[in-house]
Write an enzyme that holds these catalytic residues in place. Structure first.
Site, short mmCIF file in Angstrom:
data_model
loop_
_atom_site.label_atom_id
_atom_site.label_comp_id
_atom_site.label_asym_id
_atom_site.label_seq_id
_atom_site.Cartn_x
_atom_site.Cartn_y
_atom_site.Cartn_z
N TRP A 106 0.82 -1.21 0.00
CA TRP A 106 0.00 0.00 0.00
C TRP A 106 0.86 1.26 0.00
O TRP A 106 0.36 2.35 -0.26
CB TRP A 106 -0.94 0.00 1.21
CG TRP A 106 -0.26 0.26 2.54
CD1 TRP A 106 0.86 -0.33 3.02
CD2 TRP A 106 -0.69 1.18 3.56
NE1 TRP A 106 1.16 0.16 4.28
CE2 TRP A 106 0.23 1.08 4.63
CE3 TRP A 106 -1.76 2.05 3.67
CZ2 TRP A 106 0.11 1.84 5.79
CZ3 TRP A 106 -1.87 2.81 4.83
CH2 TRP A 106 -0.95 2.69 5.88
N ASP A 107 2.14 1.10 0.27
CA ASP A 107 3.06 2.24 0.29
C ASP A 107 2.94 3.08 -0.98
O ASP A 107 2.99 4.31 -0.95
CB ASP A 107 4.51 1.75 0.41
CG ASP A 107 4.75 0.85 1.60
OD1 ASP A 107 3.89 0.01 1.90
OD2 ASP A 107 5.82 0.96 2.23
N LYS A 121 2.08 0.64 16.63
CA LYS A 121 3.36 0.67 15.93
C LYS A 121 3.54 1.95 15.13
O LYS A 121 4.63 2.49 15.04
CB LYS A 121 3.46 -0.54 14.99
CG LYS A 121 4.74 -0.61 14.17
CD LYS A 121 4.72 -1.80 13.22
CE LYS A 121 6.01 -1.88 12.41
NZ LYS A 121 5.99 -3.00 11.44
N GLN A 122 2.42 2.45 14.57
CA GLN A 122 2.53 3.54 13.59
C GLN A 122 1.20 4.28 13.49
O GLN A 122 0.20 3.90 14.11
CB GLN A 122 2.88 2.96 12.23
CG GLN A 122 1.81 2.03 11.66
CD GLN A 122 2.33 1.10 10.59
OE1 GLN A 122 2.83 0.03 10.89
NE2 GLN A 122 2.22 1.52 9.34
N GLU A 174 0.40 -2.61 12.71
CA GLU A 174 0.65 -4.05 12.71
C GLU A 174 0.94 -4.61 14.10
O GLU A 174 1.28 -5.79 14.23
CB GLU A 174 1.79 -4.37 11.74
CG GLU A 174 1.41 -4.04 10.30
CD GLU A 174 2.52 -4.35 9.30
OE1 GLU A 174 3.67 -4.54 9.75
OE2 GLU A 174 2.23 -4.38 8.09
#
Length: 774
Positions: free
Chosen positions: A362-363, A605-606, A492
């Site tokens: 998806w980046d 995580k993000q 994640e």
């Protein structure tokens, strides 16, 4: 170990000395590609480094090897074969002997040394003054480019000047076909390879000054071909061709103080581009063309292509040279990494290394593609074309997951099929569908390309929306709101959750975009609309159901804190205690702790919910954004390179300027300073693109999520000014923000209307400017 740093330069990145311990990551720094072929920044003369010291790497975008995936326990729907970007034969190696002594940086003495990535020219130049063990001094200049004018060509030029002697210079041009991937080093969590050699030689031969190779992969049964041709004033003295390698040697007499030149043109292709029987003749013909053109012509063409790119993509910063260098380094790498043929995408590591097996994630859609939408819309369209061309694979994948209608895109892939082996962090990330839909809609909003809507985009938007209408349900226990269970959002560290906020929000907007696309398509071309409806067997009842979902999507909400938790269970998880985690294990949780331990912690995580709120900030008040930002600041670890840029953009929007600048600074030089200590495996393409977003969407406040172009510019107090360009509906506009004012300038003849700080502005003719006080 001393940190490898580069001097701060506007348009260059320079390695000032050769240090063996820095070699591996420098191979990524000086990697070159053109979206089709990529090569790591290894030395022309070669070197026998171990798997921990360096990686020779040459790649074709989309060319992969497959392996049977071994599972301890297999379940229905698990991918059975892998895809890995395959390391291909190396043709760069050229050894140099001066009067019988081999040019070797590990022998003799390095008197002078520098290697520079010239970002404005698209080439790498290395200059060395070397004294041999017997005292002979030579000046060597190496130039390399991967052509942006011809996708199949890599060109090398070597110039040797004897300083204190005259005599024979011998150049030996090699093919090294017995290559293999460094899987254990670059993808240590992968247990299925490819391990060992995976290219079987079908043909290896010399033909005058040409070396030609054709090989086939063991498992995917894909064939590729490559070759090289030498241009030199010397004469051939030797030709040796073995089973997997070979070389041709040339000698030229060099006078003291006078340079001799050696050039090599290299070409790659595969049967993904043409029938197998045509690939080797194609390489021979392509090299013949390249031999006539010569290196200097390719360098001139490269400069033209780079000028064209930088004229729209460059961001000029006055006041911070380090960040100026960082942003240009990032833009250079994402530009050269993107597939341009509509058949290939862009890997998370570009074509700079083997990290993540060369997979597309998806980046591309969420981080890289927005940069190109605003600066190079044609390139953006080609990346979207890859997703359209793999739509049938996504339809097949949806059926495997139990959805009889629609398409479900793979989390990680090269050929369009799912290659993610750990479904909690792979297939469960259903949001990939909405991410791809978001990218299509963004392209349409910024370009106004109605024909693309009709030809391709509407179909993708409808088919992705259909999965969202099937994966969830209206839950009585949630007041009959539409709920989506058992998915993983961007974060994640929280897998297989119910009602991930980001997923639900993006799913709703995916469906809304599909309905918008159908309405607009019908108004533009009713015949095309009817054909699509017939092809997809779309019924009114389905659209009515979509409308009901849009109006009743469920979002978890914490009444006490007045924030949106990431998912239904996030607030009841165990508070994260960083002090109990040894420092050396903090950024490698999955390598040191069982996933269940990680999943049970109240931390992220993000950027997850924050990313959704940023993309669709028009649905939230500033107070809502602040409350949620403040909360997620306390629970987000930023263990992903995709995270800090997002927090920085939202911080800028809500007026947290100091935090915005801090996050931007961390993102801008993340790879250049190797902040995650893993740059050796390849670039972090998403973060690189995120730094452009940090300036344009962050500091300049560019948005289109209200249906029009809006800008809310501000100047970081550390800068004197910054400027950049955007495309919008065919208009090219330059924006310069400096102390107290912003200047808008139209660069072509297409009028543009937008809002700046809520003031409507129209520019009608090329060169027209508007200055607004800020």
């Amino acid at each position: 170990m001393e940190k490898n740093t580069y001097p701060v330069e506007e348009w260059k990145v320079t390695e000032e000395k050769f240090v063996k311990d820095w070699n591996y990551r420098n191979e990524t720094t000086f990697a070159l590609s053109n979206g089709y072929i990529g090569t790591r920044g290894t030395f022309d003369e070669g070197y026998p480094f171990t798997v921990d010291e360096g990686l020779e790497g040459n790649f074709i975008n989309g060319f992969y090897e497959s392996e049977h995936i071994r599972y301890g326990e297999w379940n229905f729907g698990f991918p059975e074969t892998s895809q890995s970007l395959l390391n291909l034969p190396n043709l760069k190696k050229t050894t140099i002997e001066v009067n019988g002594e081999m040019f070797d940086l590990k022998a003799g003495e390095i008197v002078e040394y520098s290697r520079s990535l010239l970002m404005n020219e698209g080439i790498v130049v290395r200059n060395v003054v070397w004294k041999s063990p017997k005292g002979k001094e030579v000046k060597a200049t190496f130039k390399r480019l991967v052509s942006l004018a011809d996708k199949n060509i890599m060109a090398i030029q070597i110039k040797i000047t004897p300083i204190n002697f005259e005599g024979t210079v011998k150049f030996s041009s090699y093919v090294e076909a017995g290559v293999e991937n460094h899987t254990r080093k670059t993808n240590p969590l992968v247990d299925y390879g490819p391990f060992g050699k995976h290219l079987v030689v079908e043909e290896l031969k010399s033909d005058e000054d040409y070396i030609l190779y054709q090989g086939e992969t063991k498992n995917s049964k894909l064939s590729m071909a490559c070759g090289s041709v030498v241009v030199t004033d010397g004469h051939m003295t030797e030709c040796v061709i073995g089973e997997e390698d070979g070389h041709t040697s040339y000698e030229v007499y060099a006078e003291e103080g006078k340079e001799v030149t050696f050039e090599k043109m290299i070409a790659y292709t595969s049967e993904l581009d043409m029938p197998k029987e045509e690939i080797l003749p194609f390489i021979r013909a392509k090299l013949s063309e390249a031999k006539v053109l010569g290196y200097d012509k390719y360098e001139a063409l490269q400069k033209e292509k780079m000028d064209e790119f930088w004229s729209k993509a460059d961001i000029k910063i006055e006041g911070d040279e380090e960040l100026q260098q960082g942003i240009r380094f990032n833009l250079f790498h994402i530009m050269q990494s993107a597939g341009r043929d509509g058949r290939t995408g862009m890997g998370a590591k570009g074509l700079s290394g083997e990290g993540y097996e060369g997979h597309y994630f998806w980046d591309t859609e969420m981080y890289v593609l927005p940069v190109f939408v605003y600066t190079d819309s044609e390139l953006a369209k080609q990346l979207l074309n890859y997703r359209y061309d793999t739509l049938d694979d996504a339809r097949d994948r949806a059926k495997v997951l139990g959805h009889m209608k629609g398409a479900l895109y793979p989390w990680r892939t090269i050929n369009g099929k799912e290659a993610s082996t750990y479904f909690p962090l792979g297939t469960a990330q259903y949001h990939i569908n909405a991410d791809i839909a978001y990218a299509f809609k963004l392209y349409l909003d910024i370009t106004g390309d109605d024909q693309y809507l009709i030809d391709r985009a509407a179909e993708v938007l409808v088919e992705t929306a259909r999965v969202w209408a099937d994966v969830g349900c209206f839950a009585e226990c949630k007041d009959n709101k539409y709920c989506i269970c058992s998915v993983t959002g961007p974060d994640e560290y929280n897998a297989i959750v119910d009602n991930n906020f980001y997923t639900n929000l993006m799913a709703r907007e995916n469906i809304r975009s599909a309905m918008w696309a159908l309405d607009r398509m019908k108004s533009l071309d009713e015949d095309a609309y009817n054909k699509l409806v017939e092809k997809l067997e779309l019924e009114d009842e389905e659209l009515e159901y979509w409308e009901r979902i849009i109006n009743n999507m469920y979002f978890p909400f914490d009444e006490k804190l007045q924030i949106y938790p990431q998912d239904d269970g996030f607030m009841m998880r165990k508070p994260w205690d960083e002090s109990k985690i040894p420092e050396e294990k903090r950024h490698l949780l999955y390598e040191n702790y069982h996933p269940l331990f990680v999943y049970r912690q109240k931390m992220s995580k993000q950027a997850d919910a924050i990313l959704g709120m940023l993309l669709h900030s028009n649905f939230f008040t500033e107070e809502e954004l602040k409350r949620n930002y403040d909360f997620y600041q306390t629970v987000t670890l930023h263990h992903s390179s995709l995270s800090t840029c997002i927090f920085g953009i939202l911080a800028s929007q809500i007026g947290y300027d100091e935090e915005a600048y801090k996050y931007f600074s961390q993102s801008a030089r993340m790879d250049l300073d190797d902040m995650h200590d893993n740059f050796y495996a390849g670039i972090h393409a998403a973060n690189m693109a995120g730094t452009w977003q940090g300036i344009v969407f962050g500091f300049a406040g560019v948005r289109s999520n209200t249906g029009e172009l809006t800008i809310h510019p501000k100047l970081p107090e550390q800068w004197k000014s910054y400027e950049f360009c955007v495309e919008y509906h065919g208009s090219d506009m330059r924006i310069k923000i400096e102390q107290g004012k912003v200047t808008y300038k139209l660069l072509n003849q297409v009028p543009i209307t937008f809002k700046s700080n809520h003031e409507p502005i129209t520019l009608n003719k090329e060169g027209e400017e508007y200055v607004q006080e800020i």
